[in-house]
Write a protein that holds these residues in place. Structure first.
Motif, PDB file in Angstrom:
ATOM      1  N   ASP A   4      31.931  43.142  37.770  1.00  0.00           N
ATOM      2  CA  ASP A   4      32.646  41.995  38.315  1.00  0.00           C
ATOM      3  C   ASP A   4      32.139  40.675  37.738  1.00  0.00           C
ATOM      4  O   ASP A   4      32.438  39.616  38.216  1.00  0.00           O
ATOM      5  N   ARG A   5      31.394  40.752  36.668  1.00  0.00           N
ATOM      6  CA  ARG A   5      30.828  39.559  36.050  1.00  0.00           C
ATOM      7  C   ARG A   5      31.554  39.287  34.730  1.00  0.00           C
ATOM      8  O   ARG A   5      31.718  40.157  33.895  1.00  0.00           O
ATOM      9  N   ASN A   6      31.974  38.068  34.557  1.00  0.00           N
ATOM     10  CA  ASN A   6      32.639  37.658  33.327  1.00  0.00           C
ATOM     11  C   ASN A   6      31.555  37.405  32.276  1.00  0.00           C
ATOM     12  O   ASN A   6      30.747  36.495  32.425  1.00  0.00           O
ATOM     13  N   GLU A   7      31.542  38.167  31.212  1.00  0.00           N
ATOM     14  CA  GLU A   7      30.473  38.090  30.230  1.00  0.00           C
ATOM     15  C   GLU A   7      30.469  36.778  29.473  1.00  0.00           C
ATOM     16  O   GLU A   7      29.417  36.272  29.112  1.00  0.00           O
ATOM     17  N   THR A   8      31.623  36.191  29.197  1.00  0.00           N
ATOM     18  CA  THR A   8      31.648  34.969  28.413  1.00  0.00           C
ATOM     19  C   THR A   8      31.270  33.751  29.234  1.00  0.00           C
ATOM     20  O   THR A   8      30.672  32.827  28.734  1.00  0.00           O
ATOM     21  N   THR A  11      29.887  33.845  35.082  1.00  0.00           N
ATOM     22  CA  THR A  11      30.190  33.553  36.488  1.00  0.00           C
ATOM     23  C   THR A  11      30.852  34.771  37.112  1.00  0.00           C
ATOM     24  O   THR A  11      31.434  35.593  36.433  1.00  0.00           O
ATOM     25  N   ASN A  12      30.750  34.876  38.429  1.00  0.00           N
ATOM     26  CA  ASN A  12      31.423  35.964  39.132  1.00  0.00           C
ATOM     27  C   ASN A  12      32.927  35.711  39.132  1.00  0.00           C
ATOM     28  O   ASN A  12      33.375  34.599  39.339  1.00  0.00           O
ATOM     29  N   VAL A  13      33.674  36.765  38.900  1.00  0.00           N
ATOM     30  CA  VAL A  13      35.127  36.667  38.884  1.00  0.00           C
ATOM     31  C   VAL A  13      35.671  37.552  39.990  1.00  0.00           C
ATOM     32  O   VAL A  13      35.290  38.710  40.115  1.00  0.00           O
ATOM     33  N   ASP A  14      36.555  36.995  40.768  1.00  0.00           N
ATOM     34  CA  ASP A  14      37.167  37.708  41.876  1.00  0.00           C
ATOM     35  C   ASP A  14      37.972  38.897  41.340  1.00  0.00           C
ATOM     36  O   ASP A  14      38.833  38.729  40.472  1.00  0.00           O
ATOM     37  N   PRO A  15      37.716  40.114  41.816  1.00  0.00           N
ATOM     38  CA  PRO A  15      38.441  41.287  41.330  1.00  0.00           C
ATOM     39  C   PRO A  15      39.950  41.189  41.586  1.00  0.00           C
ATOM     40  O   PRO A  15      40.750  41.692  40.796  1.00  0.00           O
ATOM     41  N   MET A  21      45.666  38.574  36.902  1.00  0.00           N
ATOM     42  CA  MET A  21      45.763  38.061  35.531  1.00  0.00           C
ATOM     43  C   MET A  21      46.045  39.181  34.536  1.00  0.00           C
ATOM     44  O   MET A  21      46.733  38.955  33.539  1.00  0.00           O
ATOM     45  N   ARG A  22      45.573  40.370  34.787  1.00  0.00           N
ATOM     46  CA  ARG A  22      45.863  41.491  33.899  1.00  0.00           C
ATOM     47  C   ARG A  22      47.323  41.914  33.976  1.00  0.00           C
ATOM     48  O   ARG A  22      47.847  42.538  33.058  1.00  0.00           O
ATOM     49  N   ARG A  88      43.019  25.817  41.748  1.00  0.00           N
ATOM     50  CA  ARG A  88      41.999  24.982  42.395  1.00  0.00           C
ATOM     51  C   ARG A  88      40.594  25.306  41.917  1.00  0.00           C
ATOM     52  O   ARG A  88      39.733  24.436  41.897  1.00  0.00           O
ATOM     53  N   THR A  89      40.359  26.559  41.552  1.00  0.00           N
ATOM     54  CA  THR A  89      39.023  26.920  41.073  1.00  0.00           C
ATOM     55  C   THR A  89      38.960  26.709  39.564  1.00  0.00           C
ATOM     56  O   THR A  89      39.913  26.979  38.843  1.00  0.00           O
TER      57      THR A  89
END
Length: 151
Positions: A4-8, A11-15, A21-22, A88-89
């Motif tokens: 659940d972590r965005n490598e680039t 930051t934590n990304v909401d699943p 988005m996918r 908003r985020t």
């Protein structure tokens, strides 16, 4: 690193956001399919997602040298449209991304026009409310076919 972590970004990304988005499609969107159906029903034949052209237009009528982009209002920033919101985020990230999208769209449009193509942008909201059919069919009909015979 956890899934659940965005490598680039680190930051934590909401699943849930990741799943949403996918699901966003690059091609064959509902709006694009509606435009293609309208053109086909009117007797026009076309090519889809022609990669050899700048910007990979969604619909191309080669005989009329006409490139059609069916833009999503959110991603391509349709000015004044209710669908062109900013999340908003991470607002700055999104504003930068949208600015790059708009700049890329303008550059690809200029490239196509420099190569002798007419370029049309159809917005997702116009397709949703059905107001695109009359104008697009009128425009396509007004563009004279290209004479492909050799002298």
């Amino acid at each position: 690193m956890s899934p659940d972590r965005n490598e680039t970004e680190g930051t934590n990304v909401d699943p849930v956001r990741t799943r949403i988005m996918r699901a966003v499609r690059r091609a064959d969107t509902q709006a694009e399919m509606a435009v293609r159906r309208a053109l086909f029903a009117a007797g026009y034949r076309y090519r889809v997602n022609v990669r050899r052209l700048p910007g990979t237009p969604d619909v191309v009528l080669p005989g009329r040298r006409l490139a059609i982009f069916v833009h999503g209002c959110f991603w391509h920033r349709h000015v004044g449209c209710r669908f062109a919101t900013v999340p908003r985020t991470r607002a700055q990230f999104w504003q930068d991304k949208f600015a790059r999208n708009v700049a890329r769209d303008a550059a690809k449009r200029c490239q196509l026009e420099a190569e002798g193509w007419r370029v049309v942008e159809i917005w997702e909201c116009d397709v949703k409310d059905g107001s695109f059919e009359g104008p697009i069919l009128e425009l396509v009909g007004s563009v004279a076919p290209v004479d492909r015979r050799r002298p």
